[in-house]
Write an enzyme that holds these catalytic residues in place. Sequence first.
Site, PDB file in Angstrom:
ATOM      1  CG  ASP A  65      -3.858 -63.225 -34.115  1.00 48.98           C
ATOM      2  OD1 ASP A  65      -3.322 -62.485 -33.435  1.00 48.98           O
ATOM      3  OD2 ASP A  65      -5.155 -63.928 -33.572  1.00 48.98           O
ATOM      4  CB  CYS A 125      -8.908 -49.318 -29.703  1.00 50.33           C
ATOM      5  SG  CYS A 125      -8.394 -47.652 -29.304  1.00 50.33           S
ATOM      6  CB  CYS A 135       2.248 -44.528 -36.301  1.00 51.65           C
ATOM      7  SG  CYS A 135       4.407 -44.747 -36.593  1.00 51.65           S
TER       8      CYS A 135
HETATM    9  C1  B12 Z   1      -2.500 -61.222 -27.390  1.00 50.06           C
HETATM   10  C2  B12 Z   1      -2.397 -60.109 -28.602  1.00 50.06           C
HETATM   11  C3  B12 Z   1      -2.903 -58.533 -28.069  1.00 50.06           C
HETATM   12  C4  B12 Z   1      -3.671 -58.277 -26.158  1.00 50.06           C
HETATM   13  C5  B12 Z   1      -2.173 -57.513 -26.096  1.00 50.06           C
HETATM   14  C6  B12 Z   1      -1.350 -56.738 -27.154  1.00 50.06           C
HETATM   15  C7  B12 Z   1       0.540 -56.980 -26.414  1.00 50.06           C
HETATM   16  N1  B12 Z   1       0.591 -55.337 -27.288  1.00 50.06           N
HETATM   17  O1  B12 Z   1       1.123 -57.605 -26.053  1.00 50.06           O
HETATM   18  C8  B12 Z   1      -4.801 -57.022 -27.057  1.00 50.06           C
HETATM   19  C9  B12 Z   1      -5.776 -57.913 -26.993  1.00 50.06           C
HETATM   20  C10 B12 Z   1      -4.142 -55.725 -26.384  1.00 50.06           C
HETATM   21  C11 B12 Z   1      -3.856 -57.140 -28.357  1.00 50.06           C
HETATM   22  C12 B12 Z   1      -4.489 -55.426 -29.438  1.00 50.06           C
HETATM   23  C13 B12 Z   1      -4.095 -55.269 -30.543  1.00 50.06           C
HETATM   24  N2  B12 Z   1      -3.525 -55.349 -31.712  1.00 50.06           N
HETATM   25 CO1  B12 Z   1      -3.051 -57.645 -30.925  1.00 50.06          CO
HETATM   26  N3  B12 Z   1      -2.260 -59.644 -30.974  1.00 50.06           N
HETATM   27  C14 B12 Z   1      -2.281 -60.331 -29.372  1.00 50.06           C
HETATM   28  C15 B12 Z   1      -1.163 -61.549 -29.602  1.00 50.06           C
HETATM   29  C16 B12 Z   1      -1.809 -62.863 -29.979  1.00 50.06           C
HETATM   30  C17 B12 Z   1       0.176 -62.199 -28.993  1.00 50.06           C
HETATM   31  C18 B12 Z   1       0.936 -60.662 -28.857  1.00 50.06           C
HETATM   32  C19 B12 Z   1       1.144 -61.138 -27.506  1.00 50.06           C
HETATM   33  O2  B12 Z   1       2.759 -61.778 -27.382  1.00 50.06           O
HETATM   34  N4  B12 Z   1       1.779 -60.331 -26.650  1.00 50.06           N
HETATM   35  C20 B12 Z   1       2.090 -60.820 -25.422  1.00 50.06           C
HETATM   36  C21 B12 Z   1       3.490 -59.257 -24.524  1.00 50.06           C
HETATM   37  C22 B12 Z   1       4.515 -59.347 -23.608  1.00 50.06           C
HETATM   38  O3  B12 Z   1       4.190 -58.986 -26.647  1.00 50.06           O
HETATM   39  P1  B12 Z   1       4.838 -57.951 -26.493  1.00 50.06           P
HETATM   40  O4  B12 Z   1       3.894 -57.206 -26.965  1.00 50.06           O
HETATM   41  O5  B12 Z   1       5.280 -59.012 -28.460  1.00 50.06           O
HETATM   42  O6  B12 Z   1       5.699 -57.698 -25.734  1.00 50.06           O
HETATM   43  C23 B12 Z   1       7.340 -57.395 -25.934  1.00 50.06           C
HETATM   44  C24 B12 Z   1       7.373 -55.651 -25.276  1.00 50.06           C
HETATM   45  O7  B12 Z   1       6.924 -55.695 -24.246  1.00 50.06           O
HETATM   46  C25 B12 Z   1       8.530 -55.776 -26.104  1.00 50.06           C
HETATM   47  N5  B12 Z   1       9.309 -55.038 -24.585  1.00 50.06           N
HETATM   48  C26 B12 Z   1       9.697 -55.162 -23.539  1.00 50.06           C
HETATM   49  N6  B12 Z   1      10.575 -54.309 -23.503  1.00 50.06           N
HETATM   50  C27 B12 Z   1      10.726 -54.213 -24.001  1.00 50.06           C
HETATM   51  C28 B12 Z   1      12.189 -52.550 -24.404  1.00 50.06           C
HETATM   52  C29 B12 Z   1      12.668 -52.401 -25.480  1.00 50.06           C
HETATM   53  C30 B12 Z   1      13.724 -51.792 -26.220  1.00 50.06           C
HETATM   54  C31 B12 Z   1      12.262 -52.979 -26.394  1.00 50.06           C
HETATM   55  C32 B12 Z   1      12.185 -52.834 -28.196  1.00 50.06           C
HETATM   56  C33 B12 Z   1      10.670 -53.875 -26.491  1.00 50.06           C
HETATM   57  C34 B12 Z   1      10.298 -54.310 -25.740  1.00 50.06           C
HETATM   58  O8  B12 Z   1       9.331 -57.379 -25.786  1.00 50.06           O
HETATM   59  C35 B12 Z   1       8.279 -57.917 -25.704  1.00 50.06           C
HETATM   60  C36 B12 Z   1       8.591 -59.439 -25.790  1.00 50.06           C
HETATM   61  O9  B12 Z   1       8.522 -59.231 -27.868  1.00 50.06           O
HETATM   62  C37 B12 Z   1      -0.300 -61.193 -31.717  1.00 50.06           C
HETATM   63  C38 B12 Z   1       0.397 -62.176 -32.113  1.00 50.06           C
HETATM   64  C39 B12 Z   1       1.203 -63.489 -32.330  1.00 50.06           C
HETATM   65  N7  B12 Z   1       0.994 -64.407 -32.199  1.00 50.06           N
HETATM   66  O10 B12 Z   1       1.603 -63.118 -31.496  1.00 50.06           O
HETATM   67  C40 B12 Z   1      -1.474 -60.169 -32.235  1.00 50.06           C
HETATM   68  C41 B12 Z   1      -0.908 -58.964 -32.706  1.00 50.06           C
HETATM   69  C42 B12 Z   1      -0.207 -58.429 -32.113  1.00 50.06           C
HETATM   70  N8  B12 Z   1      -2.159 -57.382 -32.373  1.00 50.06           N
HETATM   71  C43 B12 Z   1      -2.515 -57.450 -34.045  1.00 50.06           C
HETATM   72  C44 B12 Z   1      -3.619 -56.412 -34.253  1.00 50.06           C
HETATM   73  C45 B12 Z   1      -3.335 -55.427 -35.646  1.00 50.06           C
HETATM   74  C46 B12 Z   1      -3.615 -55.829 -32.776  1.00 50.06           C
HETATM   75  C47 B12 Z   1      -4.349 -54.571 -32.102  1.00 50.06           C
HETATM   76  C48 B12 Z   1      -4.103 -53.097 -33.736  1.00 50.06           C
HETATM   77  C49 B12 Z   1      -6.428 -54.691 -33.434  1.00 50.06           C
HETATM   78  C50 B12 Z   1      -7.099 -53.499 -32.840  1.00 50.06           C
HETATM   79  N9  B12 Z   1      -7.153 -52.093 -33.764  1.00 50.06           N
HETATM   80  O11 B12 Z   1      -7.791 -53.061 -31.510  1.00 50.06           O
HETATM   81  C51 B12 Z   1      -4.683 -53.971 -31.183  1.00 50.06           C
HETATM   82  C52 B12 Z   1      -3.170 -53.166 -31.350  1.00 50.06           C
HETATM   83  C53 B12 Z   1      -3.290 -52.730 -29.713  1.00 50.06           C
HETATM   84  C54 B12 Z   1      -1.478 -52.556 -28.879  1.00 50.06           C
HETATM   85  N10 B12 Z   1      -0.765 -51.073 -29.124  1.00 50.06           N
HETATM   86  O12 B12 Z   1      -0.738 -53.880 -28.866  1.00 50.06           O
HETATM   87  C55 B12 Z   1      -1.520 -57.881 -34.748  1.00 50.06           C
HETATM   88  C56 B12 Z   1       0.070 -56.794 -34.571  1.00 50.06           C
HETATM   89  C57 B12 Z   1       0.119 -56.566 -36.434  1.00 50.06           C
HETATM   90  C58 B12 Z   1       1.443 -55.748 -35.742  1.00 50.06           C
HETATM   91  N11 B12 Z   1       1.633 -55.165 -37.460  1.00 50.06           N
HETATM   92  O13 B12 Z   1       2.289 -55.642 -35.672  1.00 50.06           O
HETATM   93  C59 B12 Z   1      -0.749 -59.103 -34.281  1.00 50.06           C
HETATM   94  C60 B12 Z   1       0.297 -59.125 -34.438  1.00 50.06           C
HETATM   95  C61 B12 Z   1      -1.858 -59.804 -34.774  1.00 50.06           C
HETATM   96  C62 B12 Z   1      -1.028 -60.197 -36.403  1.00 50.06           C
HETATM   97  N12 B12 Z   1      -1.237 -61.805 -36.513  1.00 50.06           N
HETATM   98  O14 B12 Z   1      -1.698 -59.451 -37.634  1.00 50.06           O
HETATM   99  N13 B12 Z   1      -3.482 -57.778 -29.001  1.00 50.06           N
HETATM  100  S1  SF4 Z   2       7.303 -43.853 -34.675  1.00 45.34           S
HETATM  101 FE1  SF4 Z   2       6.586 -42.895 -33.603  1.00 45.34          FE
HETATM  102  S2  SF4 Z   2       3.836 -43.001 -33.137  1.00 45.34           S
HETATM  103 FE2  SF4 Z   2       4.933 -45.041 -34.604  1.00 45.34          FE
HETATM  104  S3  SF4 Z   2       5.598 -46.113 -32.934  1.00 45.34           S
HETATM  105 FE3  SF4 Z   2       6.956 -45.496 -32.616  1.00 45.34          FE
HETATM  106  S4  SF4 Z   2       6.793 -43.789 -31.343  1.00 45.34           S
HETATM  107 FE4  SF4 Z   2       4.385 -44.700 -31.750  1.00 45.34          FE
HETATM  108  S1  SF4 Z   3      -4.342 -46.325 -28.041  1.00 42.95           S
HETATM  109 FE1  SF4 Z   3      -3.447 -48.312 -28.753  1.00 42.95          FE
HETATM  110  S2  SF4 Z   3      -3.041 -49.095 -26.560  1.00 42.95           S
HETATM  111 FE2  SF4 Z   3      -4.210 -47.617 -26.554  1.00 42.95          FE
HETATM  112  S3  SF4 Z   3      -6.419 -48.285 -25.428  1.00 42.95           S
HETATM  113 FE3  SF4 Z   3      -5.677 -48.287 -27.578  1.00 42.95          FE
HETATM  114  S4  SF4 Z   3      -5.464 -49.819 -28.975  1.00 42.95           S
HETATM  115 FE4  SF4 Z   3      -4.954 -49.739 -26.615  1.00 42.95          FE
END
Ligand code: B12
Ligand code: SF4
Ligand code: SF4
Length: 344
Positions: free
Chosen positions: A132, A239, A246
């Site tokens: 993380d 949240c 899912c």
């Molecule tokens: C910053 C962070 C957050 C931030 C931002 C989340 C985010 N989605 O970026 C906040 C605080 C909101 C957050 C929330 C949560 N987090 Co968090 N978070 C992180 C952290 C530290 C970095 C993630 C990151 O780099 N974000 C920056 C963005 C740019 O990255 P990204 O989402 O990967 O973005 C990608 C997509 O946008 C994608 N993309 C863009 N365009 C397109 C187009 C296509 C077609 C496709 C396929 C993809 C794509 O490419 C980007 C780069 O890979 C990681 C740990 C880590 N070191 O990776 C944990 C991590 C992602 N979190 C985790 C968790 C559990 C959560 C929560 C569920 C916690 C909760 N219940 O509240 C929520 C989920 C919210 C959500 N819907 O994402 C877990 C997820 C585990 C898993 N199974 O994936 C991680 C991996 C921590 C861990 N080690 O377990 N988190």
């Molecule tokens: S299967 Fe449906 S709920 Fe699960 S991540 Fe994909 S779009 Fe979201």
């Molecule tokens: S549903 Fe997912 S993306 Fe929306 S506020 Fe909750 S954790 Fe964030």
Amino acid sequence: METLAKKLKQQAFEEGFDACMICAPTDVPHVPPRLTEFLEHERQGQMSWLAERAHWRGNPAALWPEARSVIMLAVSYAPEGDPLVALKHKDAGTVSVYAQNRDYHDLVKKGLKRLARWLIAEAGGEVKVFVDTAPVAEKPLGQASGLGWQGKHTNLVSRDLGNWFFIGSVFTTLDLPKNEAEVDHCGNCTRCLEVCPTDAFPQPYQLDARRCISYLTIEHSGPVDVALRPALGNRIYGCDDCLAVCPWNKFAVEAREMRLKPRDDLQKPPLEKLARLDDAAFRTLFSGSPVKRIGRNRFVRNVLYAIGNSEAPHLLEVATELLADDDDTVRDAALWAVERLTTT
Ligand code: B12
Ligand code: SF4
Ligand code: SF4
């Protein structure tokens, strides 16, 4: 090496991991432009650390040039029932499933270190373990290793585990056999996008963290945008909505780690009790829990937003008391709560 990888996966399971897959540090060349897009839109909000170490986060091969393989590991924390039921109890708080017991960082890191020690004893090489907090693109590496795919909610989903799992990694100088990347299995589903209370997905697969309740309740300091406060409901830490809906969760394996199972006292904790926590009582209640990290003031701020959304007149008294709190943001939240309870 094939035999070593097989033994490694067996050992990982014995150490408590529910999946173990391998990729190369060079397997995620698509990440830098996507990370840049995220940062250009300033979707990181106050999480400036995402921008500061973007070079490493975008390129795992630069983080440790000697690494030849990345072992990606999953630990399930799947809940027994539907976590969204707690949202109906408006005078109690909802703590996200992942934070209802011990801090996963400690537990996962210990497991990673044990596995890394085993690997060194078995085959040599050097290792670094991450979970993380390091600038490692864990989800893209997870997908490259075949652990799962980044779903439309941006988290990793697995056909065997659903989406309730943490991710950790062991970087090693050993050249281990790699697994195939996983492909997208979201299909036409849009459940996670539709359920989001704050409309935080500008597009499928992209999150604007500034609107995400997980960000707002955990990472964001100071007052939350007034327009977003009603959507927080009674979510006081994190949240789970997009994860909970899912359909792949029907394959989730229940958490094996007892220290990740929900604590009884964090099931529907009364908002009144939580709002009255002083610093010492907050630290005691959340000792060993990830919630402790946000501190008493931010936590009570969240509780007051939930009180403002509670429609529970008996909570007016505690909200009124907090109008005199020492902290500016708590006072602002108390005022909002009092106004909501007296006008809605
Ligand atoms: C910053 C962070 C957050 C931030 C931002 C989340 C985010 N989605 O970026 C906040 C605080 C909101 C957050 C929330 C949560 N987090 Co968090 N978070 C992180 C952290 C530290 C970095 C993630 C990151 O780099 N974000 C920056 C963005 C740019 O990255 P990204 O989402 O990967 O973005 C990608 C997509 O946008 C994608 N993309 C863009 N365009 C397109 C187009 C296509 C077609 C496709 C396929 C993809 C794509 O490419 C980007 C780069 O890979 C990681 C740990 C880590 N070191 O990776 C944990 C991590 C992602 N979190 C985790 C968790 C559990 C959560 C929560 C569920 C916690 C909760 N219940 O509240 C929520 C989920 C919210 C959500 N819907 O994402 C877990 C997820 C585990 C898993 N199974 O994936 C991680 C991996 C921590 C861990 N080690 O377990 N988190
Ligand atoms: S299967 Fe449906 S709920 Fe699960 S991540 Fe994909 S779009 Fe979201
Ligand atoms: S549903 Fe997912 S993306 Fe929306 S506020 Fe909750 S954790 Fe964030």
